[in-house]
Write a protein that holds these residues in place. Structure first.
Motif, short mmCIF file in Angstrom:
data_model
loop_
_atom_site.label_atom_id
_atom_site.label_comp_id
_atom_site.label_asym_id
_atom_site.label_seq_id
_atom_site.Cartn_x
_atom_site.Cartn_y
_atom_site.Cartn_z
N VAL A 163 -54.53 43.35 84.38
CA VAL A 163 -55.11 43.76 85.66
C VAL A 163 -55.13 45.28 85.78
O VAL A 163 -56.13 45.87 86.22
CB VAL A 163 -54.33 43.12 86.84
N ALA A 164 -54.05 45.93 85.37
CA ALA A 164 -53.99 47.39 85.43
C ALA A 164 -55.08 48.02 84.57
O ALA A 164 -55.78 48.94 85.00
CB ALA A 164 -52.61 47.87 85.00
N LEU A 165 -55.23 47.52 83.34
CA LEU A 165 -56.24 48.08 82.43
C LEU A 165 -57.66 47.82 82.94
O LEU A 165 -58.51 48.71 82.92
CB LEU A 165 -56.07 47.47 81.04
N ALA A 166 -57.92 46.58 83.40
CA ALA A 166 -59.26 46.23 83.86
C ALA A 166 -59.64 47.01 85.11
O ALA A 166 -60.78 47.47 85.27
CB ALA A 166 -59.34 44.73 84.13
N THR A 167 -58.69 47.18 86.02
CA THR A 167 -58.95 47.94 87.25
C THR A 167 -59.23 49.40 86.94
O THR A 167 -60.17 50.00 87.48
CB THR A 167 -57.75 47.83 88.21
N ALA A 168 -58.43 49.96 86.05
CA ALA A 168 -58.63 51.37 85.66
C ALA A 168 -59.97 51.55 84.95
O ALA A 168 -60.66 52.56 85.16
CB ALA A 168 -57.49 51.82 84.76
N LEU A 169 -60.36 50.56 84.14
CA LEU A 169 -61.64 50.65 83.42
C LEU A 169 -62.80 50.66 84.41
O LEU A 169 -63.75 51.42 84.25
CB LEU A 169 -61.77 49.46 82.46
#
Length: 469
Positions: free
Chosen positions: A328-334
């Protein structure tokens, strides 16, 4: 070379290749490097040179060490409300198992419906259909309500993760997950992100979508998809137990042996009903799904339905929190980096330039919009990042406004089936351990593609009948 070493080379090699490639015009180096890490993380989830939680932890550590993300940004997924709803769903399920309440519910269902694995599959599908319009949290519905019952049904037939998973548990777990995905498509109030689609459609295209308009447009393809899920899963993951001629007598005998409900069962029954009521009335009470789930766990702890050792020993919950929180952290940041908007702009420009006609353009945009969900761990995040841009592109290609507003709302939820992180209840069902990741992804792709075909053929015909175009 060992399989583990080969998988490490593939994962790290993929990240290195993308990382060192020149940053495309329109993107920042940070966004491009973040994409490299995200792609490597997904590859790590698939190949698993180490466990998924460890892959996610390494990815977040690399982001923080290299400065691609600040430490707070890298860890923001662990404060996400959906993640804690997933964790609480595991704890609720533990209460069902520990008290025997889940077993009691399972045997009652078997007593009246348990004629075959297919009849049990349809009982799950019908229950999802009935409850979904009143429960906008798909994670709460799938992970908090149906998963404990599905797990109890599996256990009642002696089907547990491992050698006995194929008896019936593997089948029921997948039916539960994929029917949850279908019901998310069918009603405006069956998934938290659907109202966001309505708001974006009005602000972007000036189109008004009503609850009844959504339901009427979805009812025909939705019912067909819901009907097919138990049948298709019967072919993809056939249970060893198909016919159950003695199931009724077995259930009656087991219920007699269990005797009357214990105090802890009654407390859990109260908690379960309380959750149903509060989740269903969230739009009036303003209580989110996660606080309700936390309240449920708190009541169970106070009345000793669970103790703190039960919480600490629920490994599936903590494992899901690590890998899902990291993703979730990676996808949100992307999405925040501008990468998704950049991709959407390129796709829109290419399709508009091809001058395919509105129907072909609509299908092409829909397919890209649907299968891009491999890059997302949240339906609402994908809606926020892509819905407005894609409906604007489709409308510019001549697709009627109301059709595109509704269709892209439906297809926001359709690809939930693709992966074990497709929505919040995915980690719960997958975390049960009945289905391998490769089988989950294979079956998810098949189910999703069948639904895409249904909604783009029968659905399109139905939408013509009701005047959407």
């Amino acid at each position: 070379m060992s399989k583990t070493s080969r998988n490490w080379i593939i994962v790290l090699g993929l990240e290195l290749i993308v990382w060192i490639c020149p940053t495309p015009e329109g993107l920042t180096p940070m966004a491009w490097h973040l994409f490299a890490i995200f792609i490597a993380t997904i590859a790590g989830f698939i190949l698993q040179p180490i466990s998924m939680g460890a892959v996610a932890f390494l990815a977040l550590t690399f982001c923080a060490v290299t400065g691609v993300l600040k430490t707070g940004e890298a860890l923001m997924g662990f404060g996400n409300g959906t993640i804690w709803l997933i964790v609480c769903a595991f704890f609720l399920s533990r209460g069902f198992i520990k008290t025997g309440f889940g077993k009691r519910i399972a045997f009652v269902i078997i007593k009246y419906i348990g004629r075959s694995s297919l009849s049990l599959g349809y009982s799950i599908a019908l229950s999802e259909l009935v409850i979904s319009p009143a429960m906008p949290s798909a994670t709460a519905r799938g992970g908090g309500v149906f998963y404990p019952i599905v797990q109890s049904l599996s256990n009642a037939f002696g089907s547990s993760p491992g050698p006995t998973a194929g008896k019936i548990g593997k089948y029921l777990m997948q039916v539960g997950y994929h029917t949850d995905a279908v019901t998310c498509m069918m009603f405006l109030t069956s998934m938290a992100g659907n109202p966001l689609c309505v708001g974006l459609a009005e602000s972007t295209l000036g189109v008004e979508v009503t609850w009844m308009g959504w339901a009427v447009a979805a009812i025909v393809p939705g019912l067909i998809s819901l009907f097919l899920v138990p049948l298709v899963m019967l072919k993809l993951s056939p249970p060893e137990l198909k016919a159950m001629p003695d199931a009724h007598n077995l259930a009656v005998k087991e219920l007699e042996n269990m005797g009357p409900m214990t105090l802890q069962e009654k407390v859990l029954a109260f908690v379960f009903v309380l959750c149903l009521i509060l989740w269903a009335t969230g739009s009036w009470t303003k209580l989110g799904a996660t606080p309700v789930a936390m309240l449920a766990v708190s009541i169970m702890l106070v009345f000793k339905v669970l103790d703190w050792k039960d919480i600490l020993s629920e490994k599936g919950a903590w494992d899901a929190m690590f890998w899902m929180g990291g993703l979730v952290a990676l996808a949100t940041a992307l999405a925040k980096s501008g990468f998704i908007a950049w991709i959407a702009k390129i796709i829109g420009t290419a399709i508009a330039a091809a001058n395919l006609g509105w129907i072909a353009s609509f299908i092409a945009i829909t397919l890209i919009y649907t299968y891009s969900h491999y890059c997302f761990a949240s339906v609402t995040t994908r809606i926020s990042a892509m819905y407005a841009a894609f409906i604007a592109v489709a409308a510019a290609c001549g697709v009627p406004g109301l059709l595109v507003a509704l269709a892209f709302g439906f297809f926001a939820n359709c690809p939930i089936s693709l992966t074990h992180y497709g929505n919040g209840c995915g980690p719960v069902y997958f975390g049960a351990g009945y289905v391998s990741q490769s089988e989950w992804w294979r079956n998810g792709f098949v189910i999703c593609t069948i639904n895409v075909v249904i909604w783009l053929t029968i659905g399109m015909a139905w939408w013509k009948v009701i005047g959407l175009y």
